[in-house]
Write a protein that holds these residues in place. Structure first.
Motif, short mmCIF file in Angstrom:
data_model
loop_
_atom_site.label_atom_id
_atom_site.label_comp_id
_atom_site.label_asym_id
_atom_site.label_seq_id
_atom_site.Cartn_x
_atom_site.Cartn_y
_atom_site.Cartn_z
N ARG A 18 0.84 -1.19 0.00
CA ARG A 18 0.00 0.00 0.00
C ARG A 18 0.87 1.24 0.00
N ARG A 19 0.46 2.26 -0.73
CA ARG A 19 1.16 3.54 -0.74
C ARG A 19 0.46 4.49 0.21
N TYR A 20 1.21 5.11 1.11
CA TYR A 20 0.67 6.13 1.99
C TYR A 20 1.10 7.52 1.54
N LYS A 21 2.28 7.59 0.95
CA LYS A 21 2.80 8.85 0.46
C LYS A 21 3.65 8.52 -0.76
N ASP A 22 3.50 9.31 -1.81
CA ASP A 22 4.26 9.05 -3.03
C ASP A 22 4.74 10.37 -3.60
N ASP A 23 5.99 10.43 -3.90
CA ASP A 23 6.59 11.62 -4.49
C ASP A 23 6.27 12.87 -3.67
N GLY A 24 6.31 12.71 -2.35
CA GLY A 24 6.07 13.83 -1.44
C GLY A 24 4.61 14.16 -1.21
N GLN A 25 3.72 13.40 -1.82
CA GLN A 25 2.28 13.68 -1.72
C GLN A 25 1.59 12.62 -0.87
N LEU A 26 0.89 13.05 0.22
CA LEU A 26 0.11 12.11 1.01
C LEU A 26 -1.03 11.56 0.17
N LEU A 27 -1.24 10.25 0.24
CA LEU A 27 -2.30 9.61 -0.53
C LEU A 27 -3.45 9.17 0.35
N THR A 28 -3.39 9.51 1.63
CA THR A 28 -4.47 9.18 2.55
C THR A 28 -5.35 10.40 2.72
N ASP A 29 -6.61 10.15 3.06
CA ASP A 29 -7.53 11.26 3.31
C ASP A 29 -7.19 11.88 4.66
N PRO A 30 -7.24 13.19 4.76
CA PRO A 30 -6.98 13.82 6.06
C PRO A 30 -8.09 13.46 7.05
N GLU A 31 -7.72 13.33 8.33
CA GLU A 31 -8.73 13.04 9.34
C GLU A 31 -9.60 14.28 9.52
N PRO A 32 -10.90 14.07 9.75
CA PRO A 32 -11.77 15.23 9.96
C PRO A 32 -11.38 15.98 11.24
N ASP A 33 -11.57 17.28 11.20
CA ASP A 33 -11.23 18.11 12.35
C ASP A 33 -12.22 17.81 13.49
N GLN A 34 -11.72 17.32 14.63
CA GLN A 34 -12.56 16.93 15.76
C GLN A 34 -12.69 18.04 16.81
N ARG A 35 -12.04 19.18 16.54
CA ARG A 35 -12.08 20.26 17.54
C ARG A 35 -13.47 20.89 17.60
N LEU A 36 -13.83 21.34 18.79
CA LEU A 36 -15.10 22.04 18.95
C LEU A 36 -14.94 23.47 18.48
N SER A 37 -15.96 24.01 17.89
CA SER A 37 -15.87 25.39 17.43
C SER A 37 -15.91 26.33 18.64
N VAL A 38 -15.19 27.41 18.52
CA VAL A 38 -15.13 28.40 19.59
C VAL A 38 -15.91 29.62 19.12
N THR A 39 -16.86 30.03 19.93
CA THR A 39 -17.61 31.24 19.58
C THR A 39 -17.36 32.30 20.63
N PRO A 40 -17.25 33.55 20.21
CA PRO A 40 -16.99 34.62 21.21
C PRO A 40 -18.19 34.89 22.08
#
Length: 159
Positions: free
Chosen positions: A137-159
């Motif tokens: 399996r390729r995870y990174k090729d020619d400097g390019q990540l081939l996996t999907d980024p993990e979704p951002d799990q941080r909670l939104s901050v509102t003022p």
């Protein structure tokens, strides 16, 4: 001027105008350097990194470590160049360690790659041994990540 090449290496479609903006070098100078590098071979070609697995292509890749009997006064260059001429070969590198060359081979099936190694590669003069490692399996090729980024799990901050 290295900055121009760095931008092109990460984005071959970058225009001279965009490179000028990113590097602070005027556009005419960027164009002149790119033309000179294309003519001299510093820039060999422009490339697209494709995730063939995602496309659905079932190509098989193997890395083959090759041991070569060196010949006085000739080194490894002639054998490496001869191996590089096979259409099945995608890359050839001289490496340190127990083997001399690391070769990337591609084929339609494991049998096709195995046949190439057994019948063609191992038959090259001065090749004394090969060790084949199939790519799983390729995870990174020619400097390019081939996996999907993990979704951002941080909670939104509102003022």
């Amino acid at each position: 001027m290295r900055e121009i090449l760095t931008v092109l290496e990460s984005d071959a479609h970058a225009s001279a105008e965009r490179i000028a903006t990113l590097t602070g070098i005027d556009e005419a100078t960027v164009r002149e350097h790119i033309a000179a590098w294309e003519a001299s071979g510093v820039i060999r070609r422009y490339k697209t990194v494709v995730d063939w697995d995602r496309f659905g292509d079932q190509r098989v890749t193997a890395f083959v470590d090759v041991t070569v009997a060196p010949e006085r006064g000739r080194g490894f260059d002639d054998v490496a160049e001869r191996i590089a001429r096979f259409r099945e070969i995608r890359a050839v590198h001289l490496v340190s360690g127990a083997q001399d060359l690391r070769v990337e081979v591609e084929g339609d099936s494991m049998k096709e790659v195995a046949d190439f190694v057994a019948q063609k590669l191992s038959g090259v003069d001065r090749v004394t041994a090969t060790s084949t490692h199939f790519l799983l399996r390729r995870y990174k090729d020619d400097g390019q990540l081939l996996t999907d980024p993990e979704p951002d799990q941080r909670l939104s901050v509102t003022p």
